[in-house]
Write a protein that holds these residues in place. Structure first.
Motif, PDB file in Angstrom:
ATOM      1  N   SER A 327       0.942  -1.172  -0.072  1.00  0.00           N
ATOM      2  CA  SER A 327       0.021  -0.095   0.087  1.00  0.00           C
ATOM      3  C   SER A 327       0.857   1.041  -0.047  1.00  0.00           C
ATOM      4  N   LEU A 328       1.848   1.174   0.709  1.00  0.00           N
ATOM      5  CA  LEU A 328       2.778   2.404   0.853  1.00  0.00           C
ATOM      6  C   LEU A 328       3.636   2.604  -0.364  1.00  0.00           C
ATOM      7  N   ILE A 329       4.009   1.582  -1.150  1.00  0.00           N
ATOM      8  CA  ILE A 329       4.662   1.796  -2.422  1.00  0.00           C
ATOM      9  C   ILE A 329       3.613   2.153  -3.433  1.00  0.00           C
ATOM     10  N   GLY A 330       2.567   1.314  -3.664  1.00  0.00           N
ATOM     11  CA  GLY A 330       1.569   1.647  -4.599  1.00  0.00           C
ATOM     12  C   GLY A 330       0.640   2.741  -4.464  1.00  0.00           C
ATOM     13  N   ALA A 331       0.265   3.174  -3.348  1.00  0.00           N
ATOM     14  CA  ALA A 331      -0.795   4.150  -2.985  1.00  0.00           C
ATOM     15  C   ALA A 331       0.247   5.462  -2.771  1.00  0.00           C
ATOM     16  N   CYS A 332       0.854   5.461  -1.595  1.00  0.00           N
ATOM     17  CA  CYS A 332       1.504   6.814  -1.332  1.00  0.00           C
ATOM     18  C   CYS A 332       2.694   7.084  -2.079  1.00  0.00           C
ATOM     19  N   GLY A 333       3.461   6.101  -2.210  1.00  0.00           N
ATOM     20  CA  GLY A 333       4.695   6.277  -3.214  1.00  0.00           C
ATOM     21  C   GLY A 333       4.467   6.633  -4.733  1.00  0.00           C
ATOM     22  N   LEU A 334       3.625   6.290  -4.998  1.00  0.00           N
ATOM     23  CA  LEU A 334       3.330   6.909  -6.471  1.00  0.00           C
ATOM     24  C   LEU A 334       2.736   8.366  -6.766  1.00  0.00           C
ATOM     25  N   ARG A 335       1.863   8.486  -5.604  1.00  0.00           N
ATOM     26  CA  ARG A 335       1.058  10.054  -5.595  1.00  0.00           C
ATOM     27  C   ARG A 335       2.219  10.941  -5.125  1.00  0.00           C
ATOM     28  N   LEU A 336       3.287  10.630  -4.188  1.00  0.00           N
ATOM     29  CA  LEU A 336       4.076  11.632  -3.812  1.00  0.00           C
ATOM     30  C   LEU A 336       5.344  11.668  -4.916  1.00  0.00           C
ATOM     31  N   LEU A 337       5.545  10.580  -5.733  1.00  0.00           N
ATOM     32  CA  LEU A 337       6.327  10.701  -6.763  1.00  0.00           C
ATOM     33  C   LEU A 337       5.782  11.689  -7.815  1.00  0.00           C
ATOM     34  N   TRP A 338       4.379  11.528  -8.220  1.00  0.00           N
ATOM     35  CA  TRP A 338       4.030  12.375  -9.103  1.00  0.00           C
ATOM     36  C   TRP A 338       4.174  14.132  -8.772  1.00  0.00           C
ATOM     37  N   ILE A 339       3.815  14.114  -7.368  1.00  0.00           N
ATOM     38  CA  ILE A 339       3.915  15.465  -6.977  1.00  0.00           C
ATOM     39  C   ILE A 339       4.898  16.194  -7.050  1.00  0.00           C
ATOM     40  N   PHE A 340       6.115  15.360  -6.648  1.00  0.00           N
ATOM     41  CA  PHE A 340       7.392  15.992  -6.572  1.00  0.00           C
ATOM     42  C   PHE A 340       8.203  15.869  -8.015  1.00  0.00           C
ATOM     43  N   THR A 341       7.603  15.328  -8.945  1.00  0.00           N
ATOM     44  CA  THR A 341       8.113  15.308 -10.376  1.00  0.00           C
ATOM     45  C   THR A 341       7.370  16.153 -11.197  1.00  0.00           C
ATOM     46  N   PHE A 342       6.542  15.525 -12.049  1.00  0.00           N
ATOM     47  CA  PHE A 342       5.846  15.985 -12.967  1.00  0.00           C
ATOM     48  C   PHE A 342       4.809  17.089 -12.730  1.00  0.00           C
ATOM     49  N   PHE A 343       4.219  16.956 -11.253  1.00  0.00           N
ATOM     50  CA  PHE A 343       3.275  18.049 -10.883  1.00  0.00           C
ATOM     51  C   PHE A 343       4.025  19.475 -10.580  1.00  0.00           C
ATOM     52  N   ARG A 344       5.179  19.277 -10.100  1.00  0.00           N
ATOM     53  CA  ARG A 344       6.314  20.674  -9.960  1.00  0.00           C
ATOM     54  C   ARG A 344       6.992  21.031 -10.949  1.00  0.00           C
TER      55      ARG A 344
END
Length: 392
Positions: A327-344
């Motif tokens: 859950s941490l890798i699949g749910a949290c990790g992917l969301r945070l990865l998106w925020i700190f990369t493409f989103f920003r």
């Protein structure tokens, strides 16, 4: 969320001892869990009251709402002991199949909350402070009712206040099962704080619309979460009774139910979205913003329920670390990865909609990973049972 995770550990342990008809261990678990709820509530109150404003500042709460948000949060945390008592107590009752009385107590507390909101806000003009006070009082009522129920209960789940205390062995078992769920809850909350901070950066209109939509979705989530709780309790009871052949059927039934609940309530909330959002605000811009969120999340919310039921089944089997990592890798990790990369980094992805899309995408990926884990666990259990049968 950390201490709610421990209540899941208590739920699984109580269900297992109840299924095995082990009265002594069941009683020790009940008293340990309720003592743990009191300690956890006190700890949360101290942390919450002292750190409320700083936490809100870290979340980039708009300055216009910071003062009122701080007042609300500090008063809200004063009721944390009551909240923990209710949550641990209701987890114990659900573990033995009693889901009605916790619902009745919460319903009664909810009615009181609504009435007191009207009295304090409209009558006494207490604004946000009145809302917070009403919430704390209602939490205390639900805690009192759950305690009264358990004190007058018969059998091994009866709570004797004189025997409240921490049994070391049961505490360790609760922690072994509940700690991974606790850590998952904490990291989920932190990831949601990061997401909320990103939403806050779009200004007050977006914050208001996002919050209103999230509140409506909360009703759908609670309905789906009941199937997650049922999967934990039914699986735990049957594991305790040694009836592993029922585990798969429990999972399939819970998944079918949560899909129906998620699709009907999620899309129903979306269909009546503007009317529901108008309860929170009359500002058309805020309603439009809320609809943008619901169009993505409410529409696909059944996926979240499916993910949670998979986790519940695995935890009921006694496997808590595996679903936590997934859950941490699949749910949290992917969301945070998106925020700190493409989103920003890229302007075209710097929108609220791109944040919302991370939810259904991460749910789908995590569900697939949980299915693989469940298959591995069931095969492992089958081999163990076969080995034990041959040894006998």
């Amino acid at each position: 969320n950390f201490f709610m995770g421990l209540s899941i550990g208590a739920n699984v342990l109580v269900a297992r001892y109840f299924g095995a008809k082990n009265d002594k261990d069941l009683s020790e678990t009940v008293h340990t869990a309720m003592m743990l709820s009191i300690y956890s509530g006190i700890i949360l109150t101290i942390i919450g009251v002292l750190c409320a404003k700083q936490i809100l500042i870290w979340m980039q709460t708009p300055e216009a709402g910071l003062g009122l948000a701080t007042v609300y949060l500090r008063i809200y945390f004063l009721g944390m002991t009551a909240t923990m008592i209710y949550n641990f107590g209701s987890a114990i009752l659900r573990a033995v199949g009693d889901t009605k009385r916790p619902l009745y107590y919460l319903f009664a507390a909810g009615i009181v909350n609504v009435i007191l909101n009207l009295i304090f806000v409209i009558g006494f003009k207490l604004s946000v402070m009145g809302v917070a006070i009403a919430t704390v009082i209602s939490q205390c009522i639900s805690a009192f009712l759950i305690l009264k129920c358990m004190v007058h209960e018969s059998g091994s789940i009866r709570l004797d206040l004189r025997n409240l205390g921490i049994n070391k062995e049961k505490f360790i078992k609760i922690v072994q099962i509940g700690l991974p769920a606790s850590l998952q809850g904490v990291i989920f909350s932190l990831s949601n704080v990061v997401i909320q901070s990103s939403v806050n950066s779009f200004g007050e209109i977006t914050v208001a619309g996002n919050s209103a939509a999230a509140n409506i979705e909360g009703f759908v989530y609670v309905a789906m979460n009941s199937l997650y709780q049922a999967a934990i309790s039914f699986t735990g009871q049957n594991v305790g009774a040694g009836k592993y052949e029922r585990v798969n059927r429990i999972l399939y039934t819970a998944e079918a139910c949560v899909i129906v609940v998620g699709l009907v309530l999620g899309n129903g909330a979306l269909f009546f979205g503007r009317q529901l959002l108008s309860i929170y605000t009359e500002n058309p811009a805020v309603i439009d913003t809320g609809m943008k969120r619901m169009n993505v999340i409410a529409r696909t919310y059944a996926l979240c329920g499916m993910m949670d039921v998979m986790v519940g089944s695995l935890r009921g089997l006694g496997y808590s670390v595996m679903p936590m990592i997934v859950s941490l890798i699949g749910a949290c990790g992917l969301r945070l990865l998106w925020i700190f990369t493409f989103f920003r980094i890229y302007e075209q992805f710097h929108t609220p909609q791109s944040l919302y899309l991370t939810y259904p995408v991460s749910w789908i990926i995590t569900i697939c990973a949980h299915v693989v884990c469940f298959v591995i666990v069931r095969r492992r259990i089958s081999r163990r049972l076969k080995t034990q049968s041959m040894a006998q």
